[in-house]
Design a protein around this motif. Structure first.
Motif, short mmCIF file in Angstrom:
data_model
loop_
_atom_site.label_atom_id
_atom_site.label_comp_id
_atom_site.label_asym_id
_atom_site.label_seq_id
_atom_site.Cartn_x
_atom_site.Cartn_y
_atom_site.Cartn_z
N PRO A 1 32.16 37.84 41.32
CA PRO A 1 33.08 38.68 42.10
C PRO A 1 32.34 39.74 42.91
O PRO A 1 31.18 40.06 42.61
CB PRO A 1 33.96 39.33 41.03
N GLN A 2 33.04 40.27 43.91
CA GLN A 2 32.45 41.33 44.71
C GLN A 2 32.20 42.55 43.82
O GLN A 2 31.16 43.19 43.91
CB GLN A 2 33.36 41.70 45.87
N PHE A 3 33.16 42.86 42.98
CA PHE A 3 33.02 43.93 42.00
C PHE A 3 34.18 43.84 41.02
O PHE A 3 35.12 43.06 41.21
CB PHE A 3 32.99 45.32 42.67
N GLU A 4 34.09 44.63 39.96
CA GLU A 4 35.14 44.69 38.96
C GLU A 4 35.60 46.15 38.84
O GLU A 4 34.79 47.07 38.93
CB GLU A 4 34.62 44.19 37.61
N ILE A 5 36.92 46.34 38.68
CA ILE A 5 37.45 47.67 38.41
C ILE A 5 38.07 47.68 37.02
O ILE A 5 38.92 46.86 36.71
CB ILE A 5 38.51 48.10 39.44
N LYS A 6 37.61 48.62 36.21
CA LYS A 6 38.16 48.79 34.86
C LYS A 6 39.22 49.89 34.91
O LYS A 6 38.92 51.06 35.15
CB LYS A 6 37.03 49.19 33.90
N PHE A 7 40.48 49.48 34.73
CA PHE A 7 41.58 50.43 34.61
C PHE A 7 41.85 50.71 33.14
O PHE A 7 41.21 50.13 32.25
CB PHE A 7 42.83 49.88 35.30
N ASP A 8 42.81 51.55 32.88
CA ASP A 8 43.12 51.92 31.50
C ASP A 8 43.61 50.73 30.69
O ASP A 8 43.22 50.54 29.53
CB ASP A 8 44.18 53.04 31.50
N GLU B 1 39.44 54.31 34.53
CA GLU B 1 40.46 54.38 33.48
C GLU B 1 41.29 55.66 33.57
O GLU B 1 42.38 55.73 33.03
CB GLU B 1 39.81 54.35 32.09
N HIS B 2 40.75 56.69 34.24
CA HIS B 2 41.44 57.98 34.34
C HIS B 2 42.00 58.18 35.74
O HIS B 2 41.77 57.37 36.65
CB HIS B 2 40.48 59.11 33.96
#
Length: 494
Positions: free
Chosen positions: A92-99, A333-334
């Motif tokens: 993937p281009q990037f990953e985003i970690k949400f809450d 996450e915040h």
């Protein structure tokens, strides 16, 4: 080629991307070009270092976006990007970690549409509409709007820009613009994230900069094998092929003015004369080398400006592979606005920080020893704040804990075999960066185009400025464009 009468002896202060660009374009025009760099290598904030353990760390930029702008630079000198760089498209281009979830942004646009549709019914079609408009802004903005020297507003009075003005959404803020297309909060954050590179809250960035979404998500996220520093080396090579000369470990200490012209630079204690000076070092710092009466701006001017953030960076060598970690991961996450408020409002260290992790060894085996990982952690911060070692370590522990949780690893701290921190005071020491800023001047509406610091000194005829504190603004492609803009101004001098 210029005739001898038109040929100038030019000094360029600093070898960041804008300085490299200015050097290449002015040398191409036939000038005698000398680049003076205080460090022992080119690149400015994009330097690179190698450790005894065998880790290779890019010190600054790590997102290779807007590849066509970089292609244009090489094309202007008869080259292709592939002559110098082995580019890998990240998937993937990037990953985003949400809450509550992690979202990976796929390489292919069709897969990105499917992802959006899964998260919010109807958002695939909305993404098409958003990107269609973003593509228009990109083509007009990056090809015309951001390439103006911005001496005055009359430069923008032409049929092309005038007819496009409404579509460019210059007077709408980016957050409001994104909310017209998407209601899912995570999708909104995904779309807002790219403008964070511009150094301000999405609430204060013009919607024009949806062009960033097109330049990233649609054109793809790439990585030059060997690290981002390969772009620095390539641009230096191009400039040298045009005839530019580079001088390292050379600090410009004073700028002497006589009869409204720079007469001499004092470099490592030696006075040298030049016809034209182009400064790609920190604008505020360059001004401090001038007698006060010849500066473009007073100190209170700089104090009143909105600067892009500084940041806390950790370069970490880990003696274990982390298979679940992606090349780029954003830890969101915040609450985004809470963190932004600590940067621009409260100007303090954040209680619930967001941060970014780059792990280039997931793509490039040559930046870490076998069986190890190269990790770069970055947390945006307010400028002008204290950054003791104790405070740095406190936030390293916070970032490591969240990285462990996300990647499913334990005791990561015990596996660190190389560690180096970099923060506000280092940006000041190494780059004379105003307040320790990392990315220049924020691209807010009140600091766009003509409202940015001028590329030409108003009192000294042969002194010019380029880089992230002037037009067009922060980022690697804009800095390359900035060098081109100022080179054209110098090349047109009589």
């Amino acid at each position: 080629m210029l005739n001898n009468k038109s040929k100038k002896r030019i000094a360029i202060i600093g070898s960041g991307f804008s300085g490299l660009s200015a050097a290449a374009y002015t040398a191409q025009a036939g000038h005698e070009v000398h680049v003076f760099e205080k460090h022992d290598q080119p690149g400015g904030r994009a330097r690179q270092f190698t450790t005894d353990e065998g880790f290779v760390f890019d010190m600054g930029p790590s997102w290779y976006w807007m590849p066509d702008i970089i292609d244009d630079f090489f094309s202007d000198f008869g080259y292709k990007t592939s002559d110098f760089l082995d580019l890998v498209s990240l998937n993937p281009q990037f990953e985003i970690k949400f809450d509550s979830q992690s979202i990976s942004i796929p390489e292919k646009y069709d897969e990105l549409k499917e992802l959006f549709e899964e998260l919010e019914v109807g958002s695939g079609v909305q993404l098409d509409k958003f990107m269609e408009s973003a593509k228009f802004k990109y083509e007009v903005g990056m090809r015309d709007f951001v390439r103006k020297p911005c001496h005055n507003w009359l430069e923008f009075v032409n049929p092309g820009i005038a007819s496009s003005a409404i579509k460019l959404d210059l007077l709408t803020n980016f957050r409001k613009y994104v909310s017209k297309y998407f209601t899912n909060q995570n999708l909104r954050t995904i779309m807002e994230f790219p403008v964070i590179f511009l150094g301000a809250s999405p609430k204060n960035i013009p919607a024009l900069y949806s062009l960033m979404n097109y330049g990233g998500y649609a054109l793809g996220t790439h990585y030059p094998m060997g690290g981002f520093y390969q772009l620095v080396l390539a641009m230096k090579t191009v400039a040298e092929h045009q005839g530019a000369k580079f001088h390292f470990s050379q600090t410009v200490e004073k700028v002497d003015v006589q009869e409204n012209n720079v007469s001499y630079l004092t470099i490592n204690g030696v006075r040298q004369s030049f016809d034209v000076i182009i400064s790609s070092s920190d604008y505020h710092h360059t001004e401090s080398l001038l007698p006060q009466e010849f500066r473009n701006y007073r100190e209170d001017y700089w104090q009143s400006k909105t600067f892009a953030p500084s940041c806390l960076i950790y370069y970490l060598g880990i003696n274990e592979r982390i298979p679940s970690l992606k090349h780029h991961t954003l830890f969101f996450e915040h609450d985004l606005d809470e963190h932004i408020e600590t940067i621009y409002g409260e100007k303090k260290w954040p209680e619930n920080p967001l941060f970014y992790c780059c792990c280039p060894s997931r793509t490039d085996p040559n930046v870490a020893p076998e069986g190890c990982e190269n990790i770069f952690l970055l947390m945006p911060l307010a400028i002008h704040i204290e950054d003791s070692e104790e405070t740095r370590e406190k936030y390293l522990f916070e970032m490591i804990s969240r990285l462990e949780s996300h990647a499913g690893v334990e005791d990561l701290d015990s596996k660190i075999i190389y560690k180096r921190s970099y923060c506000v005071s280092d940006f000041i020491h190494d780059y004379n960066a105003f307040g320790g800023n990392a990315y220049g001047l924020a691209n807010t509406l009140s600091q766009t185009a003509v409202l940015k610091p001028k590329i030409k000194n108003k009192k000294v005829q042969n002194l010019f400025y380029t880089g992230q504190l002037t037009v067009p603004g922060p980022g690697v492609p804009p800095s390359i464009i900035s060098g081109n803009i100022v080179a054209k101004e110098v090349n047109n001098l009589r």
